[in-house]
Write an enzyme that holds these catalytic residues in place. Structure first.
Site, PDB file in Angstrom:
ATOM      1  N   GLY A  83     -13.221 -25.257   5.425  1.00  0.00           N
ATOM      2  CA  GLY A  83     -12.912 -25.283   6.853  1.00  0.00           C
ATOM      3  C   GLY A  83     -12.364 -23.960   7.346  1.00  0.00           C
ATOM      4  O   GLY A  83     -12.612 -23.550   8.483  1.00  0.00           O
ATOM      5  N   ALA A  84     -11.626 -23.268   6.474  1.00  0.00           N
ATOM      6  CA  ALA A  84     -11.030 -22.008   6.914  1.00  0.00           C
ATOM      7  C   ALA A  84     -12.103 -20.955   7.170  1.00  0.00           C
ATOM      8  O   ALA A  84     -11.954 -20.101   8.033  1.00  0.00           O
ATOM      9  CB  ALA A  84     -10.018 -21.519   5.892  1.00  0.00           C
ATOM     10  N   GLY A 101      19.929 -20.756  27.248  1.00  0.00           N
ATOM     11  CA  GLY A 101      19.387 -21.669  28.265  1.00  0.00           C
ATOM     12  C   GLY A 101      18.106 -21.142  28.884  1.00  0.00           C
ATOM     13  O   GLY A 101      17.161 -20.743  28.210  1.00  0.00           O
ATOM     14  N   GLY A 102      18.090 -21.146  30.209  1.00  0.00           N
ATOM     15  CA  GLY A 102      16.906 -20.676  30.930  1.00  0.00           C
ATOM     16  C   GLY A 102      16.566 -19.234  30.593  1.00  0.00           C
ATOM     17  O   GLY A 102      15.408 -18.814  30.695  1.00  0.00           O
TER      18      GLY A 102
HETATM   19  C1  HXC Z   1      28.552 -18.269  34.475  1.00  0.00           C
HETATM   20  C2  HXC Z   1      28.858 -17.032  32.581  1.00  0.00           C
HETATM   21  C3  HXC Z   1      27.815 -17.725  31.937  1.00  0.00           C
HETATM   22  C4  HXC Z   1      27.127 -18.739  32.673  1.00  0.00           C
HETATM   23  C5  HXC Z   1      28.601 -16.275  30.575  1.00  0.00           C
HETATM   24  N1  HXC Z   1      29.327 -16.159  31.693  1.00  0.00           N
HETATM   25  N2  HXC Z   1      27.690 -17.231  30.695  1.00  0.00           N
HETATM   26  N3  HXC Z   1      29.206 -17.307  33.838  1.00  0.00           N
HETATM   27  N4  HXC Z   1      27.542 -18.971  33.938  1.00  0.00           N
HETATM   28  N5  HXC Z   1      26.114 -19.402  32.144  1.00  0.00           N
HETATM   29  C6  HXC Z   1      30.404 -15.222  31.962  1.00  0.00           C
HETATM   30  C7  HXC Z   1      31.649 -15.489  31.154  1.00  0.00           C
HETATM   31  O1  HXC Z   1      32.462 -16.439  31.787  1.00  0.00           O
HETATM   32  C8  HXC Z   1      32.295 -14.122  31.133  1.00  0.00           C
HETATM   33  O2  HXC Z   1      32.924 -13.876  32.373  1.00  0.00           O
HETATM   34  C9  HXC Z   1      31.109 -13.183  31.083  1.00  0.00           C
HETATM   35  O3  HXC Z   1      29.992 -13.932  31.547  1.00  0.00           O
HETATM   36  C10 HXC Z   1      30.792 -12.710  29.669  1.00  0.00           C
HETATM   37  O4  HXC Z   1      30.711 -13.848  28.827  1.00  0.00           O
HETATM   38  P1  HXC Z   1      31.473 -13.934  27.430  1.00  0.00           P
HETATM   39  O5  HXC Z   1      31.487 -15.351  27.025  1.00  0.00           O
HETATM   40  O6  HXC Z   1      32.785 -13.216  27.520  1.00  0.00           O
HETATM   41  O7  HXC Z   1      30.521 -13.067  26.520  1.00  0.00           O
HETATM   42  P2  HXC Z   1      30.070 -13.350  25.017  1.00  0.00           P
HETATM   43  O8  HXC Z   1      31.262 -13.613  24.167  1.00  0.00           O
HETATM   44  O9  HXC Z   1      29.210 -12.199  24.647  1.00  0.00           O
HETATM   45  O10 HXC Z   1      29.186 -14.663  25.036  1.00  0.00           O
HETATM   46  C11 HXC Z   1      28.004 -14.679  25.787  1.00  0.00           C
HETATM   47  C12 HXC Z   1      27.414 -16.103  25.785  1.00  0.00           C
HETATM   48  C13 HXC Z   1      28.518 -17.111  26.269  1.00  0.00           C
HETATM   49  C14 HXC Z   1      26.958 -16.461  24.363  1.00  0.00           C
HETATM   50  C15 HXC Z   1      26.193 -16.066  26.698  1.00  0.00           C
HETATM   51  O11 HXC Z   1      29.086 -16.598  27.463  1.00  0.00           O
HETATM   52  C16 HXC Z   1      27.950 -18.475  26.519  1.00  0.00           C
HETATM   53  O12 HXC Z   1      27.798 -19.250  25.576  1.00  0.00           O
HETATM   54  N6  HXC Z   1      27.688 -18.773  27.800  1.00  0.00           N
HETATM   55  C17 HXC Z   1      27.094 -20.081  28.145  1.00  0.00           C
HETATM   56  C18 HXC Z   1      25.669 -20.143  27.652  1.00  0.00           C
HETATM   57  C19 HXC Z   1      24.938 -21.418  27.988  1.00  0.00           C
HETATM   58  O13 HXC Z   1      25.187 -22.469  27.417  1.00  0.00           O
HETATM   59  N7  HXC Z   1      24.046 -21.292  28.946  1.00  0.00           N
HETATM   60  C20 HXC Z   1      23.138 -22.372  29.271  1.00  0.00           C
HETATM   61  C21 HXC Z   1      23.226 -22.649  30.714  1.00  0.00           C
HETATM   62  S1  HXC Z   1      22.119 -23.957  31.052  1.00  0.00           S
HETATM   63  P3  HXC Z   1      34.206 -12.956  32.517  1.00  0.00           P
HETATM   64  O14 HXC Z   1      34.606 -13.132  33.938  1.00  0.00           O
HETATM   65  O15 HXC Z   1      35.208 -13.472  31.531  1.00  0.00           O
HETATM   66  O16 HXC Z   1      33.758 -11.574  32.199  1.00  0.00           O
HETATM   67  C22 HXC Z   1      20.639 -23.265  31.360  1.00  0.00           C
HETATM   68  C23 HXC Z   1      19.509 -24.277  31.569  1.00  0.00           C
HETATM   69  C24 HXC Z   1      18.431 -23.716  32.443  1.00  0.00           C
HETATM   70  O17 HXC Z   1      20.473 -22.116  31.394  1.00  0.00           O
HETATM   71  C25 HXC Z   1      17.224 -24.622  32.471  1.00  0.00           C
HETATM   72  C26 HXC Z   1      16.393 -24.533  31.233  1.00  0.00           C
HETATM   73  C27 HXC Z   1      15.210 -25.451  31.154  1.00  0.00           C
END
Ligand code: HXC
Length: 514
Positions: free
Chosen positions: A404-405, A169-170
């Protein structure tokens, strides 16, 4: 010890362990350092000054009240790298996956603002799952604050992002807005959304590595600029990269004590271009022979390999090198290599780094895919970036400079300051066979032995056009030089150009073809 001091120490200790010993152990098990270990590895010993170590979030949704950790998932502050001041932040994945809260964003924005005010580089060590889901739309806005700073700082201070975990994401868009992205084998991933979400939305099944691992982003997408074998090496690359860059856009890049002879000539260069015009050679060998010994840091080495870009030193001064690579796709310019070159040229221009361009290209790559995916749009970025750049620019045509290149690769009319050519240069509108078939079509159609006649016409065209002398005659080439003379010529030319002043017309900003 009085109670106040004891309380402070206790809170600081808590901040140091972030999400707790269990999660730190998990981080280590994955082959990853903690945020603080990374900072210790990158910064000069004892130089780190932390801010916001005791800040926590104020969200209470989804049981978050019970999950408050001092520092809230990011360690931020200032330090020094080889004596140079930098602003820096490192996500702490042990705290809620390093996800971005409002407080985390405030800390990062604070060091970013101070970096801008002090004119020092910003380094981000990224290990974050993106917007903190529990904080909802507030965490999206928090990214908005960071993106704005990334953009406003662009071209003012160097911004370097190191990806050291699964970033989503961000946490990938902010790095993508910075100047350089470094990934580490085995531990770093970048995707806007992970494999699970992709499976749910599109049904596609893909592993994290195949979706956004270091190989993908270094060789196919071009999102990453450098690939490190390990986290430790990724941090070393930050130090190396910084050594070529100034602190900000008002300063010159650092100069090192020269460790190579300025007037050194390398006789191997006289033999490097093969006699047969379509035989490839490796432009890396030219670069290695010309610039200060062992000083070349290639950027984007695995992406669009038909072009080479990177930093080197010439007599101790930083230079940016742009080159066609005849050993790959014959050095033709395509969509990806155009993007790669244009971005690098614009980076060097922003940071006052002179450009040296080596030309050996048969032209823009012809083809339906190239046309349909926008070679016109992407190819014009090369022209735009070179024309816009006001840093010293020197061009050397080593062999083919076609159509052109030739113009696009920083020819004289694109405000190149000096243009040299090797005697092997072929500067022409197009190759001999193509030209003869257009110009002599009727005569060839009427000939008894068209093949023999074509051979004769090709030889005539070669003699007349496939050399550097017509370009030298018209002033498009300043001098035809022996290849072995290239280094001393460049050293002298850049010495003269060091005080070059050139300005573009006043405007809000240009509109680069994107
Ligand atoms: C809150 C989060 C989190 C999130 C991970 N965690 N991502 N908590 N918000 N976005 C937490 C998990 O719940 C977990 O907590 C701990 O972090 C570790 O994550 P795991 O999943 O156990 O680790 P891993 O297996 O290594 O996977 C990591 C990951 C996955 C690939 C990043 O967690 C994931 O897919 N997270 C969501 C990613 C996502 O879609 N983000 C986009 C957000 S939108 P615990 O308590 O169990 O340790 C965005 C848009 C912004 O960012 C604007 C852009 C223009």
């Amino acid at each position: 010890m009085n109670d106040d001091l004891a309380r402070l120490r206790e809170m600081r200790e808590k901040a140091v362990v972030g999400g707790g010993e269990k999660r730190i152990a998990e981080q280590h098990k994955r082959g990853k350092m903690t945020a603080r270990e990374r900072l210790a590895a990158l910064l000069d010993e004892g130089s780190f000054q932390e801010i916001g170590a005791l800040a926590t979030h104020n969200c209470s949704d989804f049981g978050m009240a019970a999950q408050r950790y001092p520092g809230d998932g990011v360690v931020a502050g200032f330090g020094k790298i080889n004596g140079r001041r930098v602003a820096i932040f490192a996500h702490d994945f042990t705290v809620l996956g390093g996800s971005l809260s409002v407080v985390q964003s405030q800390k990062i924005c604070r060091v970013h603002d101070l970096a801008m005010e002090s004119g020092i580089p910003l380094i981000g060590l990224n290990d974050s799952g993106g917007a903190r889901i529990q904080e909802g739309v507030r965490s999206l806005a928090a990214y908005g604050e960071m993106f704005t700073r990334n953009v406003l700082a662009s071209g003012v201070i160097p911004q370097i992002s190191v990806i050291l975990g699964p970033c989503a994401g961000g946490a990938v868009y902010s790095p993508a807005l910075t100047d350089f992205v470094i990934m580490a084998e085995g531990t770093s991933f970048m995707f806007i959304t992970g494999p699970e979400v992709i499976k749910a939305v599109t049904g596609e099944q893909v592993s994290a590595v195949d979706l956004g691992g270091p190989a993908v982003h270094n060789s196919r997408s071009g999102v990453a600029h450098l690939l490190a074998a390990s986290e430790a090496q990724a941090l070393e690359l930050v130090k190396l990269l910084l050594s070529y860059l100034p602190q900000n856009n008002t300063e010159d890049p650092p100069q090192v004590v020269p460790h190579d002879v300025a007037d050194r000539m390398d006789d191997r260069l006289n033999e490097i271009v093969p006699a047969r015009e379509n035989e490839p050679y490796d432009m890396h060998e030219v670069i290695e022979a010309v610039f200060d010994h062992d000083s070349f840091l290639e950027i984007h080495p695995y992406f669009a390999r038909n072009a080479i870009v990177g930093f080197a030193r010439l007599d101790g001064h930083s230079v940016g090198i742009v080159a066609n690579q005849p050993a790959h796709l014959a050095g033709a310019l395509d969509i990806d290599s155009s993007d790669k070159i244009a971005r690098f040229v614009s980076t060097c221009d922003a940071f006052n780094i002179p450009l040296v361009t080596f030309v050996d290209t048969p032209g823009y790559l012809p083809g339906v895919d190239q046309e349909h995916y926008g070679i016109i749009r992407h190819g014009s970025k090369v022209i735009y970036a070179f024309c816009q750049a006001t840093v010293p620019k020197i061009t050397i045509v080593t062999r083919k400079a076609m159509g052109g290149a030739y113009v696009a690769m920083c020819s004289k009319q694109m405000r190149s300051d000096l243009a040299f050519a090797w005697p092997s240069a072929q500067i022409a509108v197009m190759g001999a066979v193509g030209a003869v078939r257009v110009l002599r079509r009727k005569e060839l159609a009427a000939a008894g032995d068209p093949e023999a006649l074509e051979g004769q016409f090709v030889a005539e065209y070669h003699e007349r056009f496939m050399n550097p002398y017509m370009a030298a005659d018209t002033g498009q080439i300043d001098e035809v030089i022996e290849p072995r003379e290239t280094r001393p010529r460049l050293v002298r030319a850049l010495e003269v150009l060091r005080t070059k002043v050139q300005q573009n017309p006043p405007k809000k900003h240009g509109i680069i073809p994107m």
